[in-house]
Design a protein around this motif. Structure first.
Motif, PDB file in Angstrom:
ATOM      1  N   ASN A 407       0.865  -1.136   0.035  1.00  0.00           N
ATOM      2  CA  ASN A 407       0.062   0.059   0.010  1.00  0.00           C
ATOM      3  C   ASN A 407       0.912   1.254  -0.307  1.00  0.00           C
ATOM      4  O   ASN A 407       1.687   1.647   1.070  1.00  0.00           O
ATOM      5  CB  ASN A 407      -0.833  -0.249   1.273  1.00  0.00           C
ATOM      6  CG  ASN A 407      -1.944   0.966   1.065  1.00  0.00           C
ATOM      7  OD1 ASN A 407      -1.745   2.009   0.323  1.00  0.00           O
ATOM      8  ND2 ASN A 407      -3.007   0.683   1.951  1.00  0.00           N
ATOM      9  N   ILE A 408       0.744   1.925  -1.009  1.00  0.00           N
ATOM     10  CA  ILE A 408       1.902   3.124  -1.161  1.00  0.00           C
ATOM     11  C   ILE A 408       0.737   4.221  -1.236  1.00  0.00           C
ATOM     12  O   ILE A 408      -0.015   4.352  -2.170  1.00  0.00           O
ATOM     13  CB  ILE A 408       2.537   3.169  -2.444  1.00  0.00           C
ATOM     14  CG1 ILE A 408       3.617   1.970  -2.333  1.00  0.00           C
ATOM     15  CG2 ILE A 408       3.319   4.415  -2.732  1.00  0.00           C
ATOM     16  CD1 ILE A 408       4.613   1.713  -3.627  1.00  0.00           C
ATOM     17  N   THR A 409       1.123   5.224  -0.464  1.00  0.00           N
ATOM     18  CA  THR A 409       0.293   6.524  -0.689  1.00  0.00           C
ATOM     19  C   THR A 409       1.371   7.731  -0.911  1.00  0.00           C
ATOM     20  O   THR A 409       2.552   7.401  -0.656  1.00  0.00           O
ATOM     21  CB  THR A 409      -0.211   6.861   0.879  1.00  0.00           C
ATOM     22  OG1 THR A 409       0.860   7.099   1.730  1.00  0.00           O
ATOM     23  CG2 THR A 409      -1.421   5.960   1.343  1.00  0.00           C
ATOM     24  N   LEU A 410       0.948   8.602  -1.544  1.00  0.00           N
ATOM     25  CA  LEU A 410       1.761   9.949  -1.909  1.00  0.00           C
ATOM     26  C   LEU A 410       1.535  11.019  -0.923  1.00  0.00           C
ATOM     27  O   LEU A 410       0.094  11.511  -0.856  1.00  0.00           O
ATOM     28  CB  LEU A 410       1.608  10.157  -3.282  1.00  0.00           C
ATOM     29  CG  LEU A 410       1.908   9.063  -4.510  1.00  0.00           C
ATOM     30  CD1 LEU A 410       1.595   9.449  -5.828  1.00  0.00           C
ATOM     31  CD2 LEU A 410       3.232   8.900  -4.220  1.00  0.00           C
ATOM     32  N   GLY A 411       2.671  11.443  -0.407  1.00  0.00           N
ATOM     33  CA  GLY A 411       2.254  12.749   0.626  1.00  0.00           C
ATOM     34  C   GLY A 411       2.256  14.041   0.059  1.00  0.00           C
ATOM     35  O   GLY A 411       2.211  13.973  -1.264  1.00  0.00           O
TER      36      GLY A 411
ATOM     37  N   ALA B  48       6.182   8.962  -2.437  1.00  0.00           N
ATOM     38  CA  ALA B  48       5.942   7.900  -2.140  1.00  0.00           C
ATOM     39  C   ALA B  48       6.175   7.373  -0.783  1.00  0.00           C
ATOM     40  O   ALA B  48       7.359   7.202  -0.455  1.00  0.00           O
ATOM     41  CB  ALA B  48       6.189   6.644  -3.405  1.00  0.00           C
ATOM     42  N   ARG B  49       5.304   6.750   0.024  1.00  0.00           N
ATOM     43  CA  ARG B  49       5.475   6.214   1.169  1.00  0.00           C
ATOM     44  C   ARG B  49       4.879   4.849   1.571  1.00  0.00           C
ATOM     45  O   ARG B  49       3.566   4.738   1.176  1.00  0.00           O
ATOM     46  CB  ARG B  49       4.688   7.243   2.443  1.00  0.00           C
ATOM     47  CG  ARG B  49       5.100   8.624   2.475  1.00  0.00           C
ATOM     48  CD  ARG B  49       6.317   9.075   3.137  1.00  0.00           C
ATOM     49  NE  ARG B  49       6.755  10.317   2.938  1.00  0.00           N
ATOM     50  CZ  ARG B  49       7.630  10.580   1.830  1.00  0.00           C
ATOM     51  NH1 ARG B  49       8.109   9.710   1.160  1.00  0.00           N
ATOM     52  NH2 ARG B  49       8.140  12.072   1.847  1.00  0.00           N
ATOM     53  N   TYR B  50       5.341   3.816   1.770  1.00  0.00           N
ATOM     54  CA  TYR B  50       4.917   2.544   2.123  1.00  0.00           C
ATOM     55  C   TYR B  50       3.721   2.690   3.378  1.00  0.00           C
ATOM     56  O   TYR B  50       4.101   3.389   4.453  1.00  0.00           O
ATOM     57  CB  TYR B  50       5.633   1.445   2.559  1.00  0.00           C
ATOM     58  CG  TYR B  50       6.414   1.003   1.182  1.00  0.00           C
ATOM     59  CD1 TYR B  50       5.487   0.106   0.460  1.00  0.00           C
ATOM     60  CD2 TYR B  50       7.753   1.327   0.846  1.00  0.00           C
ATOM     61  CE1 TYR B  50       6.329  -0.347  -0.596  1.00  0.00           C
ATOM     62  CE2 TYR B  50       8.208   0.747  -0.435  1.00  0.00           C
ATOM     63  CZ  TYR B  50       7.575  -0.115  -1.245  1.00  0.00           C
ATOM     64  OH  TYR B  50       7.963  -0.322  -2.342  1.00  0.00           O
ATOM     65  N   PHE B  51       2.573   2.433   3.144  1.00  0.00           N
ATOM     66  CA  PHE B  51       1.637   2.275   4.133  1.00  0.00           C
ATOM     67  C   PHE B  51       1.493   0.977   4.845  1.00  0.00           C
ATOM     68  O   PHE B  51       0.882  -0.040   4.159  1.00  0.00           O
ATOM     69  CB  PHE B  51       0.106   2.891   3.533  1.00  0.00           C
ATOM     70  CG  PHE B  51      -0.735   3.434   4.657  1.00  0.00           C
ATOM     71  CD1 PHE B  51      -0.525   3.416   5.738  1.00  0.00           C
ATOM     72  CD2 PHE B  51      -2.041   3.790   4.204  1.00  0.00           C
ATOM     73  CE1 PHE B  51      -1.292   3.997   6.697  1.00  0.00           C
ATOM     74  CE2 PHE B  51      -3.068   4.321   4.967  1.00  0.00           C
ATOM     75  CZ  PHE B  51      -2.453   4.393   6.258  1.00  0.00           C
ATOM     76  N   ARG B  69       4.501   5.382   6.140  1.00  0.00           N
ATOM     77  CA  ARG B  69       2.965   5.764   6.788  1.00  0.00           C
ATOM     78  C   ARG B  69       2.635   4.663   7.796  1.00  0.00           C
ATOM     79  O   ARG B  69       2.574   3.467   7.141  1.00  0.00           O
ATOM     80  CB  ARG B  69       2.070   6.045   5.712  1.00  0.00           C
ATOM     81  CG  ARG B  69       1.756   7.452   6.003  1.00  0.00           C
ATOM     82  CD  ARG B  69       0.954   8.009   4.829  1.00  0.00           C
ATOM     83  NE  ARG B  69       0.017   8.882   5.100  1.00  0.00           N
ATOM     84  CZ  ARG B  69      -1.148   9.326   4.691  1.00  0.00           C
ATOM     85  NH1 ARG B  69      -1.701   8.609   3.699  1.00  0.00           N
ATOM     86  NH2 ARG B  69      -1.635  10.395   5.082  1.00  0.00           N
TER      87      ARG B  69
END
Lengths: 692, 174
Positions: A407-411, B48-51, B69
């Motif tokens: 699960n990758i989100t973009l900040g 990109a941040r790994y959640f 994250r």
């Protein structure tokens, strides 16, 4: 009794919408005037029934009918009347019903106003609007019913249901004492009118969408659908713009972080239809003036509507993590199915007409600096912004989950990096495109027209630089924004002076005459000016924000950006009318030893609210130059609070955002108001056709 | 009738020379597309941040020092707030990847003694009103070698904000 009336009227409206959908399609197919007329009447009936349902829910809120679980969850006895009324859209079930009501009102209005002029389109306009209404009412009735009541079923369990077998209603007093009350964060004027504005914007775009689809379905592919829906599209755009600005204002006033836009998925979900809708409003002008981009415009209008439905789906289904997101709800899958179905049918209609050669453009693009080419470029930049923001908010998390098993989100870093160049491109185009001509413009001519605004932009930059602004990025940003603003001002000024010379009018008279004669052009310039002012505010408050925090004893001061902020005292446990308990600090803002204003940042505590029950209320001194925005962070737990900690932000130019909003409203109203819904070309040819 | 006359008249202005500038449009379009793709790819790399869950974070040493994250349930008893220096320390408990009812999941996570816990440290942050017992915290930051999560961004959700639940006091009163 109220719940029963509400349930019945909502259900009957659902039946009326389904009937109108079936009857309009059947009437169009069999060419039966009577059947289409009957469908039209069902549209009006659905509107009347939903108006009743909303009024009933409002009465239940005002009369504190806590037996209705929605009323219990969003209000309590200490809430003032204003927020009791606005609690109608304070939570999911109520806001869905309200949304359906607005949708029915827009549908009824569009059918009423266009019945005689656009008869051929009407059956399909009814079909599309009523299919959407029926879907939303389905959600309201079967999944998120605002008229569910509390019942004891059997002996022990309390359930929410319409009317369960053997259910016994609990006592009034029990429910009244435990009623939730509207979430404190939502008890703000901005939040009271921000959702209806957004909904009006969202729902409003249904009308151009329905007209476009009606054009495809009926085969009337002239510009009739554009002319019939232009004002609706502009009104929807205005409401959506206001909704976004008010949402920002609410966040700024209530959330206490000194900002107004956080690139959160929910904010972005409302911004996406705005981007697509703005592209549509520009692009559709090319079709009217030059008969070009017919297929493209259809895709834009579908895209706008899809963005509305997708945004609603994404924010109400728990699809993405957001500070704003509504609870995970059962409505996710049906909404996705509806969105998917509508998009597939609409795209199929476009491709079908296109294959039959009915969407062929009347001109080809001849010159890269022609106005139509620059408008297309503007569309592409809007499209790129749309894709970039969609990818950052929804695309990346969904794709990574589906295909990368992570699960990758973009900040916010992503948005801060990707969007500025695209916004800069938009501002440049906003400056250049109005200077070019339809058909063809030479680079030399374009350069000559841009000369004066360019000189004015450079002069503005020199003034900024003399005032101490030295950052190259800021100067470039301001230069671009100022250029587009000066184009709007200079072009209006030129036309205005020409009128003054020719007609001997005074400048104000000349200005209103211009607006009346060519509302699109000069209303458009006013809108561009509004966007320029917003851009100046957004850039200033983003690049030059300053912050500090400090603990002070009474009488002590802190310094920031040339201001002195003095802590004067503390008033704990002040009880407000609605029962909240307020701890209020008093600060005085000074400059050069002179007192400018007293500020009262505070912390409110809501004793009757479960969950989040305290709220930090910022206080600010607002001028056009900057805001001194203060937050009470903490204080010594003694009655006089000798020491307290404050956080202070200096937000330069932030008020330009709100003022720019007013200019934008004025411009949109000016562009909408005149009776001139036909472009000059079609008026002329209509006259030729009529005399022939 | 008038409409039809007008529509037909316009069609006669057929496409003259199908635009000599066509290649300019193609080159311009390709350049623009490339620029946008570059922007998005570069932005994705930067943002990109790994959640991930707290369990994932604690069981994979490669995450140490990497910006990620995470989400967890706030244990209200552990919140320590230094208002003068704007520093907040608290503990979050691991939450499962997907949950049916957020309020229940948060309650279970905080009260499950076997759930993994993570110490969180945030600087320059005014204590948000929503930071309270059994709130959901969504944190961006890095896990230090000291086992503490140094957060740079804190988002909070309280399920009771939007969800309608059965009145608790009424249930107790039965």
């Amino acid at each position: 009794m109220l719940a029963e009336i509400g349930v019945t009227t909502t259900f009957l409206a659902f039946v009326a919408a389904l009937y109108a959908l079936g009857a309009s399609l059947w009437g169009a197919r069999t060419r039966s005037e009577g059947t289409v007329l009957s469908a039209r009447n069902a549209v009006f009936l659905a509107f009347a029934l939903l108006l009743t349902a909303c009024v009933v829910l409002m009465i239940a809120l005002v009369r504190e009918d806590y037996q209705i679980s929605y009323v219990w969850s969003v209000s309590n006895p200490s809430m003032p009347l204003f927020f009791r009324i606005t609690a109608l859209w304070g939570s999911q079930a109520g806001s869905l019903l309200f949304w359906s009501f607005l949708l029915s009102a827009f549908a009824a209005g569009a059918v009423w106003l266009n019945w005689h002029n656009n008869r051929r389109l009407m059956p399909y306009v009814i079909a599309y609007t009523m299919a959407t209404l029926a879907f939303f009412l389905f959600l309201s009735i079967f999944i998120e019913n605002p008229f569910n009541r509390y019942w004891f079923v059997g002996t022990e369990t309390l359930e929410t249901a319409l009317i369960p077998a053997g259910g016994v209603a609990p006592g009034d007093a029990l429910l009244r004492d435990s009623a939730n009350g509207l979430n404190p964060l939502l008890r703000h004027f901005g939040m009271a009118i921000h959702p209806p504005m957004l909904y009006l914007g969202f729902v409003g775009f249904l009308v151009p969408f329905a007209f476009a689809m009606a054009a495809l379905a009926s085969g009337d592919l002239s510009t009739n659908w554009i002319r019939a829906s232009r004002r609706w599209a502009l009104a929807a755009w205005l409401f959506l713009s206001l909704g976004l600005i008010l949402g920002g204002r609410w966040a700024y006033d209530v959330l206490g972080w000194g900002g107004y836009w956080g690139w959160d998925p929910v904010e972005n979900a409302a911004f996406l239809p705005w981007l697509m809708g703005t592209a549509f409003l520009h692009s559709v002008m090319i079709q009217e003036k030059r008969g070009m981009l017919k297929t493209w415009n259809m895709f834009l209008v579908i895209g706008t509507f899809s963005a509305v439905i997708f945004g609603t789906f994404a924010t109400r289904s728990g699809l993405v993590e957001s500070v704003h997101s509504f609870a995970r709800s059962e409505i996710g899958f049906p909404m996705f199915a509806f969105w998917f179905g509508m998009t597939i049918v609409s795209v199929w209609l476009i491709l079908w007409r296109r294959n039959r050669g009915e969407l062929r453009d009347e001109h080809a693009f001849a010159n890269i600096f022609s106005r139509e080419s620059l408008f297309v470029l503007n569309n592409l930049v809007f499209g790129a912004l749309f894709i970039a923001i969609f990818w950052g908010s929804f695309g990346a998390p969904i794709v990574s989950e589906l295909f990368l098993n992570s699960n990758i989100t973009l900040g916010t870093e992503y948005f801060q990096r990707v969007t500025p160049p695209l916004f800069a491109a938009l501002f440049i185009l906003m400056g250049i495109a109005p200077l070019s001509a339809w058909g063809a413009t030479s680079l030399r001519r374009l350069g000559m027209s841009a000369l004066v605004p360019l000189i004015l932009a450079v002069a503005s930059l020199i003034v900024f630089a003399l005032m101490g602004m030295a950052e190259p990025i800021a100067l470039i940003g301001y230069g671009i924004i100022c250029f587009s603003g000066w184009v709007a001002i200079y072009e209006t000024y030129r036309a205005l002076m020409a009128r003054v010379r020719q007609h001997g009018e005074n400048p104000l008279q000349a200005f209103f005459a211009l607006l009346q004669r060519n509302p699109r052009r000069y209303g458009g310039y006013l809108i561009h000016l509004g966007v320029t002012v917003i851009g100046l505010g957004a850039l200033g408050s983003t690049l030059f924000q300053q912050e500090t925090q400090q603990t002070m004893s009474v009488g002590q001061s802190m310094e920031i950006a040339g201001y002195t902020i003095r802590y004067d005292g503390f008033a704990p446990n002040q009880v407000a009318e609605d029962g909240r308990i307020m701890d209020i600090a008093t600060l005085t803002v000074l400059r050069d030893g002179q007192e400018l204003q007293t500020l009262r940042p505070r912390r409110d505590f809501f004793p009757n609210v479960e969950g989040m029950n305290s709220m930090t209320i910022a206080a600010s001194r607002s001028t056009l130059q900057d805001d001194v925005y203060t937050i009470l962070v903490d204080w010594e737990q003694t009655p006089s609070a000798q020491a307290a900690t404050f956080k202070v932000y200096i937000n330069p130019l932030v008020n330009l955002i709100w003022w720019g909003g007013f200019v934008l409203i004025a411009g949109t109203l000016a562009a909408t108001w005149s009776g001139d819904t036909l472009p000059a070309r079609s008026r002329k040819s209509l006259m030729v056709g009529a005399t022939a | 009738m008038a409409e039809i006359t007008w529509e037909k008249r316009q069609v006669t202005t057929e496409r003259r020379g199908v635009s000599a500038d066509r290649w300019k449009f193609v080159v311009g379009g390709v350049l623009m597309l490339a620029a946008v793709v570059y922007l998005i790819v570069a932005g994705t790399g930067a943002g990109a941040r790994y959640f991930i869950t707290i369990d994932d974070l604690l069981s994979n040493p490669e995450y140490i020092g990497q910006t990620v994250r995470i989400t967890g349930a706030v244990d209200g008893d552990t919140i320590v707030y230094d208002a003068q220096n704007l520093i907040i320390d608290f503990t979050v408990a691991n939450m499962p990847d997907s949950v049916e009812d957020l309020a229940v999941a948060l309650h279970d996570a905080v009260n499950d003694p076997s759930a993994s816990r993570l110490q969180v440290h945030i600087e320059n942050q005014v204590k948000p009103d929503l930071l309270q017992h059994e709130a959901q915290a969504i944190l961006t930051g890095t896990l230090g070698t000291d086992g503490t999560f140094h957060a740079t961004e804190l988002l909070l959700k309280c399920p009771s904000r939007y969800e309608e639940s059965v009145p608790a006091q009424v249930e107790e009163g039965v």
